[in-house]
Design a protein around this motif. Structure first.
Motif, mmCIF file in Angstrom:
data_model
loop_
_atom_site.group_PDB
_atom_site.id
_atom_site.type_symbol
_atom_site.label_atom_id
_atom_site.label_comp_id
_atom_site.label_asym_id
_atom_site.label_seq_id
_atom_site.Cartn_x
_atom_site.Cartn_y
_atom_site.Cartn_z
ATOM 1 N N THR A 341 0.949 -1.354 0.063
ATOM 2 C CA THR A 341 -0.332 -0.082 0.217
ATOM 3 C C THR A 341 1.057 1.455 0.179
ATOM 4 O OG1 THR A 341 -0.079 -0.049 2.825
ATOM 5 C CG2 THR A 341 -1.859 -0.820 1.070
ATOM 6 N N LYS A 352 -3.568 8.282 4.569
ATOM 7 C CA LYS A 352 -4.592 7.719 3.934
ATOM 8 C C LYS A 352 -3.460 6.355 3.076
ATOM 9 C CE LYS A 352 -6.983 7.998 -0.543
ATOM 10 N NZ LYS A 352 -7.279 9.055 -1.843
ATOM 11 N N TRP A 353 -4.265 5.447 2.806
ATOM 12 C CA TRP A 353 -3.288 4.184 2.480
ATOM 13 C C TRP A 353 -4.225 3.853 0.979
ATOM 14 C CZ3 TRP A 353 -3.472 5.121 7.246
ATOM 15 C CH2 TRP A 353 -3.266 4.232 8.153
ATOM 16 N N THR A 354 -3.374 3.883 -0.604
ATOM 17 C CA THR A 354 -3.454 3.451 -1.401
ATOM 18 C C THR A 354 -3.449 2.170 -1.863
ATOM 19 O OG1 THR A 354 -4.323 5.595 -1.414
ATOM 20 C CG2 THR A 354 -4.103 4.268 -3.414
ATOM 21 N N ASN A 356 -3.785 0.633 -6.014
ATOM 22 C CA ASN A 356 -4.189 0.623 -7.903
ATOM 23 C C ASN A 356 -4.341 -0.697 -8.589
ATOM 24 O OD1 ASN A 356 -4.989 2.338 -9.441
ATOM 25 N ND2 ASN A 356 -2.672 2.760 -9.802
ATOM 26 N N SER A 368 -9.060 2.887 -1.257
ATOM 27 C CA SER A 368 -8.011 3.577 -0.493
ATOM 28 C C SER A 368 -8.757 3.406 0.856
ATOM 29 C CB SER A 368 -7.851 4.218 -0.966
ATOM 30 O OG SER A 368 -9.040 5.736 -0.849
ATOM 31 N N SER A 370 -8.621 5.762 4.729
ATOM 32 C CA SER A 370 -8.060 7.367 5.013
ATOM 33 C C SER A 370 -8.481 6.894 7.027
ATOM 34 C CB SER A 370 -9.530 8.108 4.249
ATOM 35 O OG SER A 370 -9.322 7.885 2.740
#
Length: 463
Positions: A341, A352-354, A356, A368, A370
Motif C-alpha cells: 500500500t 491515507k493508504w492506497t 491501485n 483506499s 483514510s
C-alpha cells in the motif's frame, strides 16, 4: 428513498389535507347556510354525493401541492429538462430503487385525479375532459415549479402525470363495466394499468437476466462535440483486448448486520440498542443512547465509513502520528492493510493508504483507506474503501479507437451545465475498472484529459 420515508410524507400531507378540507368545509357551509340560504333565500340543496367527492378531490389536490412544493426548497431556479424519457435512462443506468420509485410515484400520484374528477361532475365522464384537466393541472404544477424554483420543469413529469390520470380514469370505467357485466370493455379500460405493469415487469426481468449490471457512467444526454477541437498525446490501438471482469464481495442485510456487530464488539460498543436504517445499497448503523458512534456500510462491496462523534468534542484535536502507530491502532478495529500500500499524510491528523488495482492470483485489490488520528491517541474516523474482487471471467472489450470514436460522438458523462465542449486534450488512455449496479467490477477506458482548461478523467464502458 425508503418506504418508511414515503409513507411518512404521505401521512404528513394527509393530515395537512384533512385539516385544510375541514377548514374549507366550515367556510363553505357558513357561506351556504348563512349567506345563500338565509340572506339570499336560496332553495337549491347540495347533493351529498357531490359534497363527498368534492371534499375528497380538494384534499387530494392539497396533498399533491404539498408533495410537489412544500416538500422541497426553492433550489432549482429556472431548471428545465425537455428530454423525453431521460428519467428512464437515468433509472436504467444507475438502477437505483430511488429512481424507479420517483417514476412510479409520479404516475400513481395522478391516478386519484382520473378517478375522482369523473365522480365529481358528469362532464368529466368524457375522457377528453378528464385528460384535458389533468394536462392543465400538471402543466400548472410544472410551470409554477419553473417560476418559483421549487422543482424542475420536466417533460417526463407531464407524461407520467397524464399517464396516471389515464390509468385512474380507466380503473373507474373498468369497474363500472364490470358492474354492468361488460368484461371485454372492462379489459380495454384496464389496459393502461396493465401496459404499465407489463412494461416495468419487462424492464426488471430483462435486467435480472443480464449477466452484468448497468454502469452509472453511461450518459443520459450526449455531450455536444461538433465544434470541439480534439488533440492527444497518445497513439491509439485498433486491436480489441481480452481482460478480466471481477465481482465485489456483496453482502446481504443479515451478513452486513453480523459484520457491524463484530466490528462494534472489538470497540466494546453496546449493540443492544443498535439502530439500523436500511436502504437499497447500504445500511446506516447507530450506537449508544445519544448516537455516539455510527457506521455506514455498503452492501454492494463491503466498504464502510466509521465515525466516533467524540471527535467533535472541544478537547479533541487532530494529531500527527507515524505509520506504525496508525497500523497498530487499526488492529484494534480488526483491519489488516493489504501489502504494497502507498501511505501518505493528507493533512494534520489525516492519513491515507492506497492500492491501485493490485492483482494477486484470481483476485484484484483496489481502493483506499483514510483515517483521522486525534490528540487522545485514538482513531475516531475511518473510511475503508479497500475492496478485494474475485475474478469472474475474461471478456473482450472495445479497442482504444472505438472508445475514442465514442468520445468524438459525445457518448460520455460530462458534469457541466454547458454540455458543449470547445477543447479536449487527451493525455493518457488506459483500461480501468468501474463498479456496476450488480457489484461487478467492469473494465472501462479511462481517458485522462483536459476539457476546456480543466483536468478530468472521462470514462467509456469497455464491454
Amino acid at each position: 428513498m425508503r418506504l418508511q420515508e414515503i409513507t411518512s410524507i404521505v401521512r404528513d400531507y394527509f393530515f395537512l389535507a384533512a385539516i385544510s378540507v375541514i377548514v374549507l368545509g366550515i367556510l363553505f357551509f357558513l357561506g351556504y347556510f348563512v349567506f345563500y340560504r338565509k340572506f339570499f333565500g336560496g332553495k337549491k340543496r347540495l347533493p351529498k354525493k357531490q359534497l363527498l367527492f368534492g371534499g375528497l378531490f380538494a384534499g387530494y389536490v392539497i396533498m399533491v401541492i404539498g408533495v410537489t412544493f412544500l416538500n422541497r426548497g426553492s433550489n432549482f431556479q429556472g431548471s428545465m429538462n425537455l428530454s423525453f424519457l431521460s428519467s428512464y435512462r437515468e433509472a436504467w443506468y444507475s438502477f437505483r430503487v430511488r429512481n424507479w420509485q420517483f417514476l412510479l410515484l409520479n404516475i400513481f400520484m395522478f391516478v386519484p385525479f382520473g378517478i375522482l374528477l369523473p365522480l365529481l361532475h358528469s362532464r368529466f365522464q368524457k375522457a377528453i375532459w378528464t385528460f384535458g384537466a389533468a394536462l392543465l393541472f400538471t402543466l400548472s404544477i410544472e410551470s409554477f415549479q419553473l417560476i418559483t424554483g421549487f422543482g424542475i420543469f420536466e417533460l417526463d413529469d407531464l407524461f407520467h402525470n397524464l399517464l396516471g390520470a389515464i390509468i385512474g380514469y380507466g380503473i373507474l370505467k373498468g369497474l363500472i363495466r364490470i358492474k354492468e357485466k361488460e368484461v371485454k370493455k372492462a379489459i380495454i379500460c384496464f389496459s393502461p394499468l396493465l401496459l404499465v405493469a407489463i412494461s416495468f415487469g419487462g424492464i426488471l426481468t430483462f435486467y435480472h437476466l443480464k449477466e452484468f449490471g448497468n454502469l452509472s457512467i453511461v450518459p443520459i444526454h450526449k455531450t455536444e462535440m461538433s465544434k470541439a477541437t480534439v488533440t492527444m498525446d497518445v497513439k491509439l490501438n485498433d486491436n480489441k483486448m481480452t481482460v478480466p471482469v471481477y465481482k465485489a464481495p456483496s453482502y446481504t442485510k443479515t451478513a452486513a448486520d453480523a459484520f457491524v456487530k463484530d466490528f462494534s464488539k472489538r470497540l466494546h460498543l453496546d449493540t443492544s440498542n443498535m439502530e439500523v436504517i436500511s436502504y437499497q445499497d447500504e445500511g446506516v448503523y447507530w450506537f449508544g443512547r445519544e448516537r455516539s458512534h455510527n457506521i455506514w456500510f455498503k452492501y454492494l462491496d463491503g466498504s464502510y465509513r466509521y465515525t466516533d462523534f467524540s471527535s467533535f468534542d472541544e478537547d479533541k484535536e487532530l494529531k500527527d502520528a507515524d505509520e506504525s502507530t496508525l497500523k497498530e491502532e487499526l488492529t484494534k478495529f480488526g483491519i489488516d492493510l493489504p501489502q504494497d500500500t502507498y501511505f501518505q499524510k493528507v493533512e494534520t491528523g489525516t492519513f491515507k493508504w492506497t492500492v491501485n488495482k493490485r492483482v494477486v492470483a484470481n483476485q484484484l485489490i483496489d481502493g483506499s483507506l483514510s483515517v483521522n488520528y486525534y490528540s487522545d491517541g485514538t482513531v475516531k474516523r475511518i473510511d475503508n474503501q479497500f475492496v478485494t474482487y474475485d475474478k469472474v471471467r475474461d471478456v473482450e472489450i472495445k479497442s482504444e479507437q472505438e472508445a475514442y470514436k465514442e468520445i468524438l460522438e459525445g457518448k460520455f458523462k460530462y458534469f457541466s451545465e454547458n454540455k458543449r465542449i470547445k477543447t479536449l486534450h487527451i493525455h493518457k488512455i488506459e483500461v480501468s475498472y468501474y463498479l456496476d449496479s450488480k457489484g461487478f467490477y467492469q473494465p472501462v477506458y479511462a481517458l485522462q484529459s483536459t476539457v476546456d482548461g480543466e483536468d478530468m478523467t472521462l470514462f467509456i464502458p469497455g464491454i
